[in-house]
Design an enzyme around this catalytic site. Structure first.
Site, short mmCIF file in Angstrom:
data_model
loop_
_atom_site.label_atom_id
_atom_site.label_comp_id
_atom_site.label_asym_id
_atom_site.label_seq_id
_atom_site.Cartn_x
_atom_site.Cartn_y
_atom_site.Cartn_z
N ASP A 77 -9.22 -7.02 -4.48
CA ASP A 77 -8.54 -5.81 -4.04
C ASP A 77 -9.35 -4.58 -4.38
O ASP A 77 -9.83 -4.44 -5.50
CB ASP A 77 -7.17 -5.73 -4.73
N SER A 122 0.83 -1.20 0.00
CA SER A 122 0.00 0.00 0.00
C SER A 122 0.87 1.26 0.00
O SER A 122 1.63 1.50 -0.92
CB SER A 122 -0.96 -0.03 1.18
N HIS A 179 -7.20 -6.20 -0.27
CA HIS A 179 -6.10 -5.24 -0.27
C HIS A 179 -4.92 -5.70 0.58
O HIS A 179 -3.76 -5.56 0.20
CB HIS A 179 -6.61 -3.88 0.21
#
Length: 542
Positions: A467, A239, A514
């Protein structure tokens, strides 16, 4: 163990930013009462009761203790080492930084697991603070190394926004099985249990302020590398950590053997800058990080990617979202979607632009803080055993309530909705193609004369099939990097073409969202081991 998907027969994944509906949406479709109807408007979001939330707030578990509890779930490591140089006490009502204690009693002795209790041992585990140049600059580090064998490879892991190295607790053991490797996980400066110096941006220029915010993090990573005397390493970032990993590779070239980006933020252009109808913003923005139920995500899988979709790319236009959304609707017999709502509420945009972070709200809320945090943790960790989910909830709350520092960089780097103000798609092709000198300096004419260009590095984009981050951005970046390699090699010598290491690929981890390293940790670990072994082979061949 199933391998990560790199190709397929359909274009489902490539043409949508999110895979599965929420459990509440499925319930509505089935006619079942929703959590909203049963518990009221906010009951389904904040699952922790008032009484239990107050108890957690009153207990005020220190961050060091919470981190220790999470790392205790690492297989074969019953008592993980945990230094208490930071986070050994609840945050003070006064002061603006997390103090770093240098006394020996605050340090932690390494823990060794032998081959009788650890089938992949012996291994040594260490927790320590690494002091950096400057005032109150230090990074929290957790590492594991294999003993009784030569070590010549290093993996460095960077977490996402507001998180901490403890979130990798399901990866440390599996990744440290690879012979010849030492694993490091770092808390980013101003996050986790790293020191928290005041964050300030001095420039008034938009682009310079973005660069200044990025440098606040990447300079600390470089200072850590120098302190550890590590020349070459493989870098994994999740991320925001993925975004910073790219920024690091561009500013400090010549040190990476491979770059692995796990659901990186900030690659695509902002789709709302395009005058075209888009998919429902709730399907492609930061709101999914707080609403997506992982128990649903990890319980289903239907990865479908076409070769045709891969070859076309997205031309930096968010996968041509309008046409693809229309095609998806027509295929299902529905009308094409209308123009979208504003991606995020005005109050959210105002708070974001005012640099009021979600963690500020947690800190201001006092006894309600644990309840607010449960709105995220109850969904994010819903697929985990209850005791692990509780440990991660306590860990997350212990970090969220720390004094604000690195979190304030977010508003400079990302616009509301998690799209970068300076998208990586505009500069990703420069990864592994920078000019470098033997000592990293370009200040003298001699240094300039001795400059050479990097010969490329392998880059892996890794996403979960469900995701909420734009998977298409990874494919667009892959295409752009491969095109840059072709352009450079057209005028390269035969030796340069032979020595070029540049490559890019996109992988999809099944039954993951994610937080791909946690949702699909078994497959993710297997993919990582394969990538690490590839680095080892490349070194042997050269």
């Amino acid at each position: 163990m199933a391998a990560a998907t790199t190709n397929g027969s359909n274009d489902d994944i490539r043409t949508r930013p999110q895979q599965s509906p929420l459990a509440s949406q499925r319930a509505k479709q089935d006619g079942a009462p929703s959590d909203e109807n049963r518990k009221g408007q906010f009951g389904g979001y904040f699952t922790l009761g008032y009484k239990e939330g107050f108890t957690q707030w009153w207990a005020n578990v220190p961050a060091a203790a919470a981190e220790h509890a999470v790392l205790s779930y690492i297989p074969y490591l019953r008592k993980p080492p945990t230094h208490i140089q930071t986070g050994s006490a609840p945050p003070s009502a006064n002061g603006s930084t997390m103090s770093v204690h240098d006394t020996a009693e605050k340090e932690a002795d390494p823990v060794r697991t032998d081959s009788t209790a650890d089938p992949f041992g012996p291994r040594q585990w260490r927790s320590q603070m690494v002091k950096l140049p400057g005032k109150n600059r230090a990074l929290n580090e957790f590492s594991v190394e294999r003993l009784e064998e030569a070590q010549d490879q290093n993996l460095v892991m960077l977490h996402g926004y507001g998180a901490g190295l403890g979130f990798f607790y399901r990866n440390f053991e599996g990744l440290s099985r690879v012979p010849g490797w030492k694993i490091y996980a770092l808390d980013l400066l101003g996050m986790g249990r790293s020191s928290r110096p005041p964050f300030r941006v001095h420039s008034k220029d938009r682009q310079k302020s973005i660069t200044e915010a990025e440098n606040w993090f990447v300079d600390a990573i470089e200072d850590w590398r120098v302190q550890k005397n590590i020349d070459q390493f493989t870098l994994l970032g999740h991320s925001l950590g993925g975004y910073m990993a790219v920024a690091y590779s561009l500013k400090y070239p010549g040190h990476l053997n491979k770059l692995i980006l796990a659901s990186p933020v900030g690659i695509p252009e902002d789709p709302y800058a395009v005058n075209a109808a888009m998919p429902d913003p709730s399907d492609s923005t930061l709101t999914n990080e707080f609403s997506q139920d992982q128990q649903v995500t990890v319980g289903q899988s239907n990865v479908e990617i076409s070769e045709a979709a891969k070859s076309t790319g997205d031309k930096n236009n968010f996968l041509n979202a309008r046409s693809k959304a229309e095609k998806s609707a027509l295929d299902s017999g529905q009308k094409a979607p209308a123009a979208p709502r504003k991606p995020l509420p005005k109050w959210f945009t105002y708070l974001w632009d005012a640099n009021i972070s979600p963690f500020s709200i947690v800190r201001w809320s006092g006894p309600l803080g644990p309840r607010f945090v449960s709105g995220w943790t109850s969904r994010r960790f819903s697929h985990l055993p209850p005791d692990e989910a509780q440990a991660l909830h306590t860990y997350a709350y212990s970090l969220f309530k720390q004094r604000g520092s690195g979190e304030y960089a977010l508003a400079y780097i990302l616009a509301p909705g998690a799209f970068a103000r300076s998208p990586l798609i505009r500069r990703i092709q420069g990864v592994g193609r920078q000019m470098i000198t033997p000592n990293g300096s370009t200040t003298s004419s001699v240094a300039v004369a001795r400059q050479r260009r990097e010969s490329g590095i392998p880059v892996v984009f890794c996403y979960g099939e469900s995701d909420w981050m734009d998977i298409g951005g990874g494919y667009a970046a892959e295409q752009k990097m491969n095109e840059e390699k072709e352009r450079i090699l057209r005028s390269a010598s035969a030796e340069e073409r032979q020595n070029d290491r540049g490559a890019a690929k996109c992988l999809i981890i099944k039954k993951a969202g994610h937080h791909v390293y946690l949702d699909g940790w078994e497959e993710f670990n297997e993919v990582m081991r394969q990538e690490m072994e590839d680095v080892s082979r490349q070194k042997t061949n050269h």
